[in-house]
Motif scaffolding. Structure first.
Motif, PDB file in Angstrom:
ATOM      1  N   LEU A 119       0.624  -1.434   0.269  1.00 57.19           N
ATOM      2  CA  LEU A 119      -0.285   0.291  -0.012  1.00 57.19           C
ATOM      3  C   LEU A 119       0.781   1.376  -0.012  1.00 57.19           C
ATOM      4  CD1 LEU A 119      -2.810   1.480  -0.097  1.00 57.19           C
ATOM      5  CD2 LEU A 119      -2.550   1.428   3.120  1.00 57.19           C
ATOM      6  N   ARG A 120       0.645   1.754  -1.250  1.00 56.56           N
ATOM      7  CA  ARG A 120       2.114   2.764  -1.681  1.00 56.56           C
ATOM      8  C   ARG A 120       0.651   4.295  -0.106  1.00 56.56           C
ATOM      9  NH1 ARG A 120       5.674   3.854  -5.132  1.00 56.56           N
ATOM     10  NH2 ARG A 120       6.588   5.292  -3.784  1.00 56.56           N
ATOM     11  N   LEU A 121       1.377   4.808   1.189  1.00 56.45           N
ATOM     12  CA  LEU A 121       0.370   5.840   1.234  1.00 56.45           C
ATOM     13  C   LEU A 121       0.710   7.427   0.233  1.00 56.45           C
ATOM     14  CD1 LEU A 121      -0.347   4.774   4.817  1.00 56.45           C
ATOM     15  CD2 LEU A 121      -1.617   4.948   3.105  1.00 56.45           C
ATOM     16  N   SER A 122       2.077   7.574  -0.321  1.00 60.39           N
ATOM     17  CA  SER A 122       2.342   8.513  -0.779  1.00 60.39           C
ATOM     18  C   SER A 122       2.303   7.891  -2.482  1.00 60.39           C
ATOM     19  CB  SER A 122       3.813   8.494  -0.835  1.00 60.39           C
ATOM     20  OG  SER A 122       4.938   7.342  -1.412  1.00 60.39           O
ATOM     21  N   LYS A 123       1.125   8.072  -2.595  1.00 59.95           N
ATOM     22  CA  LYS A 123       0.339   7.477  -4.164  1.00 59.95           C
ATOM     23  C   LYS A 123      -1.173   7.696  -4.395  1.00 59.95           C
ATOM     24  CE  LYS A 123       4.374   7.283  -6.908  1.00 59.95           C
ATOM     25  NZ  LYS A 123       4.034   8.122  -7.973  1.00 59.95           N
ATOM     26  N   ILE A 124      -1.334   9.093  -3.509  1.00 61.06           N
ATOM     27  CA  ILE A 124      -2.671   9.346  -3.368  1.00 61.06           C
ATOM     28  C   ILE A 124      -3.180  10.192  -4.682  1.00 61.06           C
ATOM     29  CG2 ILE A 124      -3.969  10.369  -1.216  1.00 61.06           C
ATOM     30  CD1 ILE A 124      -2.421   9.928   0.722  1.00 61.06           C
ATOM     31  N   THR A 125      -4.375  10.211  -4.308  1.00 60.15           N
ATOM     32  CA  THR A 125      -4.970  10.803  -5.029  1.00 60.15           C
ATOM     33  C   THR A 125      -6.714  10.744  -5.580  1.00 60.15           C
ATOM     34  OG1 THR A 125      -5.480  11.455  -7.906  1.00 60.15           O
ATOM     35  CG2 THR A 125      -5.263   9.054  -7.321  1.00 60.15           C
ATOM     36  N   THR A 126      -7.657  11.627  -6.192  1.00 55.05           N
ATOM     37  CA  THR A 126      -8.704  11.603  -5.951  1.00 55.05           C
ATOM     38  C   THR A 126      -9.322  11.681  -6.882  1.00 55.05           C
ATOM     39  OG1 THR A 126      -8.603  13.503  -3.948  1.00 55.05           O
ATOM     40  CG2 THR A 126     -10.794  13.087  -5.688  1.00 55.05           C
ATOM     41  N   LEU A 127     -10.501  11.347  -7.456  1.00 52.93           N
ATOM     42  CA  LEU A 127     -10.898  10.442  -8.526  1.00 52.93           C
ATOM     43  C   LEU A 127     -12.540  10.552  -8.609  1.00 52.93           C
ATOM     44  CD1 LEU A 127      -8.350   7.164  -9.023  1.00 52.93           C
ATOM     45  CD2 LEU A 127      -8.097   8.807 -10.078  1.00 52.93           C
ATOM     46  N   ASP A 128     -13.221  10.455  -9.851  1.00 47.88           N
ATOM     47  CA  ASP A 128     -14.800  10.524  -9.599  1.00 47.88           C
ATOM     48  C   ASP A 128     -14.325   8.875  -9.123  1.00 47.88           C
ATOM     49  OD1 ASP A 128     -16.995   9.247 -11.144  1.00 47.88           O
ATOM     50  OD2 ASP A 128     -16.946  11.958 -11.787  1.00 47.88           O
ATOM     51  N   LYS A 129     -15.985   9.007  -8.512  1.00 47.38           N
ATOM     52  CA  LYS A 129     -17.009   7.558  -8.491  1.00 47.38           C
ATOM     53  C   LYS A 129     -16.742   6.380  -9.797  1.00 47.38           C
ATOM     54  CE  LYS A 129     -18.319   8.082  -3.535  1.00 47.38           C
ATOM     55  NZ  LYS A 129     -20.393   8.561  -2.994  1.00 47.38           N
ATOM     56  N   ASP A 130     -16.873   7.395 -11.062  1.00 48.51           N
ATOM     57  CA  ASP A 130     -17.864   6.676 -11.730  1.00 48.51           C
ATOM     58  C   ASP A 130     -16.055   5.320 -12.291  1.00 48.51           C
ATOM     59  OD1 ASP A 130     -20.317   7.291 -11.407  1.00 48.51           O
ATOM     60  OD2 ASP A 130     -19.224   8.971 -13.301  1.00 48.51           O
ATOM     61  N   LEU A 131     -14.985   5.637 -11.687  1.00 48.30           N
ATOM     62  CA  LEU A 131     -13.444   5.068 -12.065  1.00 48.30           C
ATOM     63  C   LEU A 131     -13.565   3.346 -11.719  1.00 48.30           C
ATOM     64  CD1 LEU A 131     -11.214   8.064 -12.308  1.00 48.30           C
ATOM     65  CD2 LEU A 131     -12.739   7.126 -14.198  1.00 48.30           C
ATOM     66  N   ILE A 132     -14.604   3.244 -10.458  1.00 42.21           N
ATOM     67  CA  ILE A 132     -14.309   2.249  -9.368  1.00 42.21           C
ATOM     68  C   ILE A 132     -15.204   1.286 -10.315  1.00 42.21           C
ATOM     69  CG2 ILE A 132     -15.190   1.048  -7.118  1.00 42.21           C
ATOM     70  CD1 ILE A 132     -14.446   3.950  -5.959  1.00 42.21           C
ATOM     71  N   LEU A 133     -14.089   0.396 -10.662  1.00 33.75           N
ATOM     72  CA  LEU A 133     -14.670  -0.679 -11.670  1.00 33.75           C
ATOM     73  C   LEU A 133     -15.413  -2.458 -10.363  1.00 33.75           C
ATOM     74  CD1 LEU A 133     -12.153  -1.544 -13.531  1.00 33.75           C
ATOM     75  CD2 LEU A 133     -13.632  -0.301 -14.042  1.00 33.75           C
ATOM     76  N   GLY A 134     -15.115  -1.844  -8.998  1.00 29.42           N
ATOM     77  CA  GLY A 134     -15.931  -2.825  -8.258  1.00 29.42           C
ATOM     78  C   GLY A 134     -14.813  -2.910  -7.237  1.00 29.42           C
ATOM     79  N   LYS A 135     -15.755  -3.866  -6.093  1.00 27.95           N
ATOM     80  CA  LYS A 135     -15.188  -4.382  -4.639  1.00 27.95           C
ATOM     81  C   LYS A 135     -13.708  -5.731  -4.656  1.00 27.95           C
ATOM     82  CE  LYS A 135     -16.007  -4.506   0.462  1.00 27.95           C
ATOM     83  NZ  LYS A 135     -16.831  -3.400   1.307  1.00 27.95           N
ATOM     84  N   LEU A 136     -13.259  -5.571  -4.110  1.00 27.76           N
ATOM     85  CA  LEU A 136     -12.233  -6.490  -4.083  1.00 27.76           C
ATOM     86  C   LEU A 136     -12.384  -7.409  -2.331  1.00 27.76           C
ATOM     87  CD1 LEU A 136      -9.022  -5.296  -5.319  1.00 27.76           C
ATOM     88  CD2 LEU A 136     -10.276  -6.741  -6.559  1.00 27.76           C
TER      89      LEU A 136
END
Length: 106
Positions: A67-84
């Motif tokens: 888990l790369r905590l220094s690689k954080i971004t804000t994205l539109d929810k529509d980019l989520i393809l599904g829950k793992l």
């Protein structure tokens, strides 16, 4: 969808010239967006704030990942393809502490 969920999404490259489907951790959810942290199986970039996550049925990862905590971004929810899957509260507490240190909020 909530903090601690691992999701599959279309994650942009840092130069914004492309994207790749990959897992990410939800750090925050708003009405239209999510703040996520990047997850990789490449350990060569690990820093002191990153967290190793063992693959299991609960989190849905196929391989032990970073888990790369220094690689954080804000994205539109529509980019989520599904829950793992999801992370347990102990791991989430470690993430919270590492974020406080990374962002120098402590």
């Amino acid at each position: 969808m909530k903090k601690g969920d691992l999701v599959l999404l279309s994650f942009p490259f840092t130069d914004l010239k492309g994207e790749k489907v990959r897992p990410a951790l939800i750090l925050m959810v708003s009405e239209m967006d999510v703040i996520v942290a990047f997850i990789t199986t490449q350990f060569k970039w690990q820093n002191q704030f990153d967290i190793e996550i063992e693959a299991n049925k609960i989190n849905g990862l196929k391989k032990t990942s970073l888990l790369r905590l220094s690689k954080i971004t804000t994205l539109d929810k529509d980019l989520i393809l599904g829950k793992l899957g999801e992370l347990n509260n102990d791991v989430i507490n470690t993430i919270n502490n590492n974020l406080l240190n990374l962002l120098q909020l402590k």
